[in-house]
Scaffold this motif. Structure first.
Motif, short mmCIF file in Angstrom:
data_model
loop_
_atom_site.label_atom_id
_atom_site.label_comp_id
_atom_site.label_asym_id
_atom_site.label_seq_id
_atom_site.Cartn_x
_atom_site.Cartn_y
_atom_site.Cartn_z
N THR A 86 6.42 9.10 10.13
CA THR A 86 5.04 9.55 10.28
C THR A 86 4.18 9.00 9.16
N PHE A 87 4.66 9.11 7.93
CA PHE A 87 3.93 8.62 6.76
C PHE A 87 3.68 7.11 6.85
N GLU A 88 4.72 6.35 7.09
CA GLU A 88 4.59 4.90 7.08
C GLU A 88 3.73 4.38 8.24
N THR A 89 3.88 4.99 9.41
CA THR A 89 3.11 4.53 10.57
C THR A 89 1.64 4.90 10.42
N LEU A 92 -3.72 11.52 3.61
CA LEU A 92 -3.58 10.14 3.15
C LEU A 92 -4.93 9.48 2.89
N LEU A 93 -5.92 9.78 3.72
CA LEU A 93 -7.25 9.22 3.48
C LEU A 93 -7.80 9.69 2.14
N ASP A 94 -7.57 10.95 1.80
CA ASP A 94 -8.04 11.46 0.51
C ASP A 94 -7.31 10.78 -0.64
N ILE A 142 2.13 9.86 16.24
CA ILE A 142 2.37 9.69 14.81
C ILE A 142 1.06 9.55 14.05
N ALA A 143 0.27 8.55 14.40
CA ALA A 143 -0.90 8.24 13.59
C ALA A 143 -2.04 9.23 13.74
N SER A 144 -1.95 10.17 14.66
CA SER A 144 -3.01 11.16 14.83
C SER A 144 -2.67 12.50 14.18
N THR A 145 -1.60 12.58 13.41
CA THR A 145 -1.22 13.85 12.81
C THR A 145 -2.13 14.19 11.64
N VAL A 202 0.84 -1.20 0.00
CA VAL A 202 0.00 0.00 0.00
C VAL A 202 0.87 1.26 0.00
N ILE A 203 1.93 1.23 0.80
CA ILE A 203 2.85 2.38 0.84
C ILE A 203 3.43 2.65 -0.54
N CYS A 204 3.85 1.61 -1.25
CA CYS A 204 4.40 1.76 -2.60
C CYS A 204 3.35 2.34 -3.55
N GLN A 205 2.11 1.89 -3.44
CA GLN A 205 1.05 2.40 -4.30
C GLN A 205 0.80 3.89 -4.06
N ILE A 206 0.80 4.29 -2.79
CA ILE A 206 0.58 5.71 -2.48
C ILE A 206 1.74 6.56 -3.00
N GLU A 207 2.96 6.10 -2.83
CA GLU A 207 4.12 6.85 -3.32
C GLU A 207 4.10 6.98 -4.84
#
Length: 435
Positions: free
Chosen positions: A69-72, A121-123, A112-115, A40-45
């Motif tokens: 921050t991004f990955e977590t 990222l959700l968008d 981290i995950a609440s930033t 999923v991380i690769c797809q977003i990048e």
């Protein structure tokens, strides 16, 4: 009438369930789950690069851990969606998009995950190109929260990697000691606002106690026999973390919340196994009024405290009347909320309260003083002492406010500990009953 179905080998009621809350502490637990998150991380990048949203790779610096921050954050979103999809494909997850809440620093929220990165990222993940998330944006003035679900591409990845809810695990709370605001008559609701506070030797001690209790329960041999009972939802026996929640001050309430067993009813708890053995549930009966008798320097009646001659046959309603007398900090002229069907119709509320006061003259000076929240705190102190004593004895106990779930063959030992500890703290005899 229950409409029973089987989900993952567990018999459940097919009633419509409420949305789950996004759990920012959910994380991949197995290699398969970690591989899914990495994909999923690769797809977003790739999406960012294609849309020219970000051209440089993220890096971590002491002041800006962008990559972590991004990955977590991605891992938390994906883990929670996969977890809930595996347990119920139709269930939605409520998540906040408020910039006032998301990303604000708090001792309770994940750093981290609440930033605010989460919103972006959700968008991205909900875009037609990625289709990893189905996002329904909430309406501010309709009091509707944003909800998310696994999108078609995430579902395809779940199937590809063969993961289910067992591949994702809650990592635990950031803060085990919670201070909450007092909200009207919702004295100890878990939905009230979390308040900031400064640590003291007392809060450090409370936290150390919770760590010891959580570590003991985490290492316990717990299982669930789904064939022995009917449950409303699948049971996740790995959900064992507890927090201790106080209201307004650290001398009020202090109950232990969390753990898969706390939301169960009596029927569902029958399926719990400790060391593969059936369980017993032991609870303190009439604990708060008995503690108040101890503070008053009086001896509580041997019979049921809630058995009042003029209210005989209305025990549950009498219990609410006495709770209101102890918890309210000003005299009330209305019946307690939820007591309408539990009390006689004709007497006025003031008359009902008077009957209770007449039956317990030793407690009368404490009525309408708001002492009830402190009584709950004292009750929680007793229960924590019981839990720590049982740990020293090598006995696993799962707390439920004023009760414990223990292995059936240890119930007599546990009952003795509960009675001794109650006497030590309250200076009067307690009553322990098996549910």
């Amino acid at each position: 009438m229950l409409n029973l179905v089987q989900i993952d080998g567990v018999i459940v009621d097919e009633a419509v369930t409420k949305d789950a809350w996004f759990d920012e502490f959910r994380a991949p637990h197995t290699d398969a789950a970690r591989e899914l998150v990495a994909e999923v991380i690769c797809q977003i990048e790739e999406y960012e690069k294609k849309k020219r949203l970000r051209m440089r790779k993220r890096k971590d610096t002491p002041k800006a851990p962008d990559k972590t921050t991004f990955e977590t954050t991605v891992a938390a979103i994906v883990s929670d969606l996969c977890y809930h999809y595996s347990r119920d494909p139709e269930r939605r997850v409520s998540v906040s998009r408020s910039h006032q809440l998301v990303g604000s620093k708090s001792r309770y929220a994940s750093e981290i995950a609440s930033t605010k990165v989460r919103i972006t990222l959700l968008d991205y993940m909900a875009s037609p190109e990625l289709a990893l998330v189905v996002q329904r944006i909430g309406e501010k003035y309709q009091d509707r929260r944003t909800t998310i679900q696994a999108g078609p591409q995430l579902i395809a990845l779940i199937e590809k990697h063969g993961v289910d809810d067992q591949d994702f695990k809650k990592t635990g709370y950031k803060e085990l000691i919670v201070l909450r605001e007092k909200r009207g008559e919702n004295w100890f609701t878990d939905k009230s606002k979390e308040l900031p506070y400064e640590d003291t030797p007392e809060t450090h001690r409370y936290r150390a106690e919770m760590v010891r209790i959580n570590d003991w329960i985490e290492a316990a041999d717990l299982s669930f026999d789904a064939a022995s009972c009917v449950t409303r939802v699948p049971v996740d026996i790995r959900n064992r973390n507890l927090r201790r929640s106080f209201t307004a001050t650290f001398t009020q309430v202090g109950r232990l919340n969390g753990g898969f067993w706390q939301g169960m009813n009596k029927e569902e708890r029958r399926g719990i196994r400790i060391d593969g053995q059936p369980i017993a549930c032991l609870d303190y009966s009439q604990s708060c009024p008995r503690i108040l008798y101890g503070l008053a320097g009086a001896t509580p009646p041997r019979e049921d405290i809630y058995d009042i001659p003029k209210l005989r046959g209305h025990r549950d309603g009498t219990k609410l009347l006495l709770l209101s007398l102890m918890c309210s900090d000003q005299e009330r002229t209305k019946r307690p909320k939820g007591s309408r069907k539990l009390l006689p119709k004709s007497p006025k509320a003031t008359e009902l309260f008077q009957w209770v006061a007449e039956a317990h003259p030793a407690l009368r000076p404490f009525f309408w003083t708001g002492i009830g929240l402190n009584l709950m705190f004292r009750e929680s102190v007793i229960l924590v002492d019981v839990l720590l004593t049982l740990i020293d004895m090598g006995i696993v106990a799962l707390p439920i406010h004023d009760a414990v779930v223990v292995r059936h063959d240890t119930k007599e030992q546990v009952k003795e500990v509960m009675l001794v500890k109650f006497r030590e703290h309250a200076r009067v005899d307690g009553v322990v009953k098996e549910e």
